[in-house]
Design an enzyme around this catalytic site. Structure first.
Site, PDB file in Angstrom:
ATOM      1  N   GLY A 173      26.663  39.098  39.892  1.00 10.30           N
ATOM      2  CA  GLY A 173      25.257  39.466  39.813  1.00 10.30           C
ATOM      3  C   GLY A 173      24.409  38.819  40.888  1.00 10.30           C
ATOM      4  N   SER A 224      23.066  31.585  43.265  1.00 12.86           N
ATOM      5  CA  SER A 224      24.008  31.315  42.170  1.00 12.86           C
ATOM      6  C   SER A 224      23.248  30.814  40.961  1.00 12.86           C
ATOM      7  CB  SER A 224      25.040  30.264  42.588  1.00 12.86           C
ATOM      8  OG  SER A 224      25.874  29.946  41.488  1.00 12.86           O
ATOM      9  N   LYS A 225      23.340  31.546  39.873  1.00 11.66           N
ATOM     10  CA  LYS A 225      22.624  31.134  38.672  1.00 11.66           C
ATOM     11  C   LYS A 225      23.060  29.729  38.255  1.00 11.66           C
ATOM     12  CE  LYS A 225      21.718  32.356  33.850  1.00 11.66           C
ATOM     13  NZ  LYS A 225      21.825  33.354  32.775  1.00 11.66           N
ATOM     14  N   THR A 229      29.686  28.229  40.759  1.00 12.87           N
ATOM     15  CA  THR A 229      30.719  29.240  40.992  1.00 12.87           C
ATOM     16  C   THR A 229      31.533  28.894  42.230  1.00 12.87           C
ATOM     17  OG1 THR A 229      29.307  30.873  39.935  1.00 12.87           O
ATOM     18  CG2 THR A 229      31.089  31.716  41.330  1.00 12.87           C
ATOM     19  N   GLU A 231      33.613  30.334  44.337  1.00  6.36           N
ATOM     20  CA  GLU A 231      33.558  31.098  45.585  1.00  6.36           C
ATOM     21  C   GLU A 231      32.270  30.799  46.347  1.00  6.36           C
ATOM     22  OE1 GLU A 231      34.093  32.343  42.529  1.00  6.36           O
ATOM     23  OE2 GLU A 231      35.564  33.965  42.564  1.00  6.36           O
ATOM     24  N   ARG A 295      24.051  39.620  35.651  1.00  6.16           N
ATOM     25  CA  ARG A 295      24.111  41.032  36.044  1.00  6.16           C
ATOM     26  C   ARG A 295      22.789  41.755  35.809  1.00  6.16           C
ATOM     27  NH1 ARG A 295      27.388  39.581  32.107  1.00  6.16           N
ATOM     28  NH2 ARG A 295      27.036  40.320  29.961  1.00  6.16           N
ATOM     29  N   GLU A 380      30.949  44.426  32.427  1.00  9.76           N
ATOM     30  CA  GLU A 380      30.859  43.018  32.007  1.00  9.76           C
ATOM     31  C   GLU A 380      29.974  42.909  30.754  1.00  9.76           C
ATOM     32  OE1 GLU A 380      29.026  39.492  34.383  1.00  9.76           O
ATOM     33  OE2 GLU A 380      31.161  39.463  34.865  1.00  9.76           O
ATOM     34  N   HIS A 411      36.116  65.132  48.404  1.00 10.28           N
ATOM     35  CA  HIS A 411      37.311  65.181  49.260  1.00 10.28           C
ATOM     36  C   HIS A 411      38.278  64.065  48.918  1.00 10.28           C
ATOM     37  CE1 HIS A 411      35.265  68.167  51.789  1.00 10.28           C
ATOM     38  NE2 HIS A 411      34.181  67.493  51.432  1.00 10.28           N
ATOM     39  N   LYS A 545      39.497  31.859  35.646  1.00  7.61           N
ATOM     40  CA  LYS A 545      38.950  30.779  36.491  1.00  7.61           C
ATOM     41  C   LYS A 545      39.658  29.457  36.190  1.00  7.61           C
ATOM     42  CE  LYS A 545      34.148  32.486  36.547  1.00  7.61           C
ATOM     43  NZ  LYS A 545      32.766  32.119  36.158  1.00  7.61           N
TER      44      LYS A 545
HETATM   45  O1  LIG Z   1      25.331  33.450  39.774  1.00  7.27           O
HETATM   46  P1  LIG Z   1      26.551  32.631  39.432  1.00  7.27           P
HETATM   47  O2  LIG Z   1      26.287  31.571  38.404  1.00  7.27           O
HETATM   48  O3  LIG Z   1      27.183  32.088  40.682  1.00  7.27           O
HETATM   49  O4  LIG Z   1      27.613  33.631  38.733  1.00  7.27           O
HETATM   50  C1  LIG Z   1      28.122  34.680  39.517  1.00  7.27           C
HETATM   51  C2  LIG Z   1      28.839  35.650  38.618  1.00  7.27           C
HETATM   52  O5  LIG Z   1      29.948  35.050  37.954  1.00  7.27           O
HETATM   53  C3  LIG Z   1      30.155  35.690  36.694  1.00  7.27           C
HETATM   54  O6  LIG Z   1      31.436  36.210  36.681  1.00  7.27           O
HETATM   55  C4  LIG Z   1      29.986  34.686  35.558  1.00  7.27           C
HETATM   56  O7  LIG Z   1      30.858  33.608  35.823  1.00  7.27           O
HETATM   57  C5  LIG Z   1      29.094  36.773  36.603  1.00  7.27           C
HETATM   58  O8  LIG Z   1      28.675  37.016  35.290  1.00  7.27           O
HETATM   59  C6  LIG Z   1      28.008  36.238  37.484  1.00  7.27           C
HETATM   60  O9  LIG Z   1      27.111  37.235  37.906  1.00  7.27           O
END
Ligand SMILES: O=P(O)(O)OC[C@H]1O[C@@](O)(CO)[C@@H](O)[C@@H]1O
Length: 581
Positions: A173, A224-225, A229, A231, A295, A380, A411, A545
Site C-alpha cells: 500500500g 512505510s506505515k 518493512t 524491503e 491498502r 488482501e 490480444h 516474512k
Molecule cells: O507501509 P508498510 O508498513 O511498509 O507496509 C507495506 C505493506 O506490507 C503489507 O504486506 C503489510 O505487512 C501491506 O499490508 C502493506 O501495505
C-alpha cells in the site's frame, strides 16, 4: 474501545442465502437468467439497471454504471438486497464512518474516509491541538507547502539545484496507490519532474532506478506505515548510502554529506522513532495514523508522491472525488447504492455461480496499473477464510482479481473470457474522451477505435454467436457429416451469457479517479461484511516474512541449513552451489 460488536452470522445461515440458492438452482440455465432473453423481454433493461452517479461534493463528477449485462433479474436483485440487509451492511458501514473499531483483531478504527472528509459531519479524525485543527488538516497543509516548494524549485538540493526526480521507496500500500494514481493522472503531472517507484528487494529495482538518478536533484520519499518493512528499509538504506557517497564526492567532508541527507530524504510513516533512527528529522516527516490501513492509505501522506507529481490542488481533487463517492455510499438507499450493488454482484457470482476470479479491464492506457492496485485492495482485504467471530467459513470469500488495459487484453486472454470453461465476471471501464489526440487529421480516431472495442466486447460476452448463426455464416448445414466441418462450427460458437459491468465517465480526472477508487473500496467493504470477515487486517502476510528472516541466516553454507523439509533444503542447497559472496 468500541462497544463490542456482535459476531457476524455465516453467510450460509442467512435466509436470503437460501433464497438465492434456490433461484440459482431453478433458474440458472432457464431464459429467466439468460441475457439474450432478459434483454428481448425487457427493452427498458438498460434504463432499469444502469445507475448514474453525480457527485454532490467537490468537482462535478459523474459516472455511468451499467449493470444490465449481469445475470440478474428482479428475483435475484430483490434477494441480493435482502442479503445486504440480513448481513447488516448498512449498520457496519455506519460503524466504520463513526470511527468504531471494526478492525477487531487489531482493535483499530477504519477511517481512511476521514482523510478526505472535507464536507460531511465534522471529520472524525482525532483533533491534535488546542486550535482544534485536525491532525489530518495539519498534515495536508504540510504536504501542500512542501509540494509547492519542490515543484517551484524553491527547495534546493545540496548543490543548490532544484529537484527533478522523485523516488518513492515503499511496497504494497506504500507503493501501489502512489504509482497507480501517478500513472493514471499522467496528464496532470509536471513534466519537469520524473517519478520512480522502488518496491522490490530485488537489487535490480533500486539499482536500475539509481542509474537514472542524479544525487544532486533527487528526492527520496521513504514511505512505510510501520517503517519496519524489510524491503523498504533495505532499499532506503541502499539509497542513503548511494546518496552520501555521491554527495561526499562533491562536498569537502563526510559530515556535510551526512547533512545533505536532510535536503534529499523525507519520510511518510506512523512510526516517528524509527524515522528519526533512520536519520530523517521529524520536520521532514509526514505522519499518518494506525486507523489508516496500508491498502487504504493513498489518501494520507502516503500520497505525497502523488501530490508532488500532480500538484497539491489535483491531489486535493482526488480526495474530494473520493469524498463525493463516500457521501453516495453513506446516504444512498440500497437499490441505488453503487458500491453495495457491485459488492452484491460479486457475492452472487462467487458464492452461487462458482466464479473464482474477477477481471478489471480499463480501456485507458493511463489506468494500466488499476487492476494491480486492486489486487492488494481486494485480495488482501477479503482473501480470508475465518470470520471476525473466529468461525471457519463454509463458502467462497474474496475472489482472485486480475486484469489489464484494453485493448491489449483482447490480444492476450480474451479467448478464455469468450470461450473458456470458467465464468469470469468482468468490469469494463472507459473514459468517453481522451487526453490525447495523436492524429492531427482525425483527432478522435484512436479513441473511437478504442471505444468501439470497449462496446463490442461486452456485447459479444453477453450475447455470443449461436450455432445457427455460425452455420449460416460458414454455409455448413446441420448434419453435414463432415467431422472437420462440424468441429469448425462448434469451435466458432460463442455461448455468451458471460456477465459484465460497464463503467463510463466523461474524462479521467483526479476527482473521477478518486470516485472510482472509493467506489471499489466500498464494494470490497460490502463484500467483507456479507462474508463476515475482517477486511482490514492482513495476518496472512506474516508467516512468510518470519520464515524468510530465518532462512536468510542459513544461506551461507550447506551445513547452516537446518529445520526444513527436503524440498526447501534442496532448493537452498542448489542456490548455494552458485551463490556469490
Ligand atoms: O507501509 P508498510 O508498513 O511498509 O507496509 C507495506 C505493506 O506490507 C503489507 O504486506 C503489510 O505487512 C501491506 O499490508 C502493506 O501495505
Amino acid at each position: 474501545m468500541s462497544p463490542t460488536q456482535p459476531p457476524p452470522k455465516l453467510l450460509t445461515s442467512l435466509p436470503a442465502y437460501q433464497t438465492l440458492q434456490s433461484i440459482y438452482t431453478t433458474q440458472k440455465s432457464t431464459p429467466t437468467l439468460t441475457l439474450r432473453s432478459l434483454f428481448d423481454k425487457d427493452p427498458q433493461r438498460f434504463e432499469k439497471l444502469s445507475r448514474a452517479y453525480e457527485s454532490t461534493y467537490g468537482p462535478p463528477t459523474q459516472l455511468l454504471v451499467d449493470l444490465s449485462k449481469n445475470l440478474i433479474n428482479d428475483d435475484v436483485l430483490e434477494a441480493l438486497l435482502q442479503l445486504a440487509k440480513e448481513a447488516g451492511v448498512e449498520e457496519q458501514r455506519d460503524r466504520m464512518f463513526a470511527g468504531e473499531h471494526i478492525n477487531t483483531s487489531e482493535d483499530r478504527a477504519v477511517l481512511h474516509t476521514a482523510l478526505r472528509n472535507f464536507g460531511d459531519s465534522p471529520s472524525l479524525a482525532p483533533t491534535s491541538n488546542e486550535a482544534g485543527v485536525s491532525e489530518v488538516q495539519e498534515v495536508l497543509s504540510h504536504m501542500e507547502k512542501f509540494t509547492e516548494q519542490i515543484r517551484s524549485g524553491e527547495w534546493k538540493g545540496f548543490t543548490g539545484k532544484p529537484i527533478t526526480a522523485i523516488v518513492n521507496i515503499g511496497i504494497g500500500g506504500s507503493d501501489l496507490g502512489p504509482s497507480m494514481v501517478v500513472n493514471a493522472l499522467t496528464p496532470y503531472t509536471q513534466r519537469s519532474l520524473r517519478a520512480f517507484f522502488v518496491s522490490n528487494i530485488d537489487g535490480t529495482h533500486i539499482a536500475e532506478t539509481l542509474r537514472e538518478c542524479d544525487a544532486e536533484t533527487t528526492l527520496f520519499v521513504i514511505a512505510s506505515k510501520t517503517f519496519t518493512t524489510q524491503e523498504t528499509m533495505e532499499n532506503a538504506g541502499t539509497a542513503k548510502a548511494w546518496f552520501i557517497a555521491a554527495a561526499a564526492s562533491k562536498l569537502s567532508d563526510a559530515k556535510k554529506a551526512e547533512d545533505a541527507v536532510s535536503k534529499h530524504f523525507v519520510a511518510v510513516s506512523t512510526n516517528t522513532s524509527s524515522v528519526t533512527q533512520f536519520g530523517i528529522s521529524p520536520s521532514n516527516m509526514f505522519p499518518f495514523w494506525d486507523w489508516v490501513g496500508g491498502r487504504y492509505s493513498l489518501w494520507s501522506s502516503i500520497g505525497l508522491s502523488i501530490a508532488l507529481m500532480v500538484g497539491y490542488p489535483n491531489f486535493r481533487q482526488l480526495l474530494e472525488g473520493a469524498h463525493g463517492m463516500d457521501l453516495h455510499f453513506k446516504q444512498t438507499k440500497l437499490e441505488d447504492n453503487i458500491p453495495i450493488l457491485l459488492g452484491l454482484l460479486g457475492v452472487w457470482y462467487g458464492d452461487f455461480w462458482g466464479a473464482q476470479s474477477v477481471a478489471v479491464l480499463p480501456y485507458d492506457q493511463y489506468m494500466s496499473r488499476f487492476a494491480e492496485y486492486f489486487q492488494q485492495a481486494d485480495m488482501e482485504s477479503n482473501g480470508k477464510s475465518v470470520t471476525r467471530g473466529g468461525e471457519r467459513v463454509n463458502y467462497q470469500t474474496g475472489p482472485i482479481l486480475w486484469g489489464a488495459s484494453g485493448t491489449n487484453g483482447q490480444h492476450s486472454f480474451y479467448q478464455l473470457l469468450h470461450q473458456g470453461t470458467k465464468l469470469v465476471p468482468a468490469d469494463f471501464l472507459a473514459p468517453c474522451t481522451s487526453h490525447n489526440a495523436p492524429r492531427a487529421d482525425d483527432p478522435t480516431l484512436h479513441h473511437r477505435i478504442l471505444l468501439s472495442n470497449f462496446f463490442a466486447q461486452t456485447e459479444a460476452l453477453a450475447f455470443g454467436k449461436s450455432e445457427v448463426e455460425v452455420r449460416e455464416e460458414l454455409g455448413i448445414k446441420e448434419g453435414s457429416g463432415d467431422t472437420q466441418k462440424e468441429a469448425l462450427v462448434k469451435s466458432k460458437v460463442f455461448e455468451g451469457n458471460r456477465p459484465s459491468t460497464s463503467v463510463m465517465f466523461p474524462l479521467m480526472t483526479p476527482a473521477t479517479l478518486g470516485a472510482l477508487i472509493s467506489m471499489y473500496e466500498h464494494k470490497i467493504f460490502t463484500q467483507g461484511v456479507v462474508w463476515g470477515v475482517n477486511s482490514f487486517d492482513q495476518m496472512g502476510v506474516e508467516l512468510g516474512k518470519v520464515l524468510a528472516k530465518n532462512i536468510l541466516k542459513q544461506l551461507g553454507k550447506p551445513e547452516d541449513v537446518k529445520g526444513h523439509d527436503s524440498s526447501t533444503a534442496g532448493l537452498i542447497h542448489y542456490y548455494q552451489k552458485f551463490r556469490k559472496e
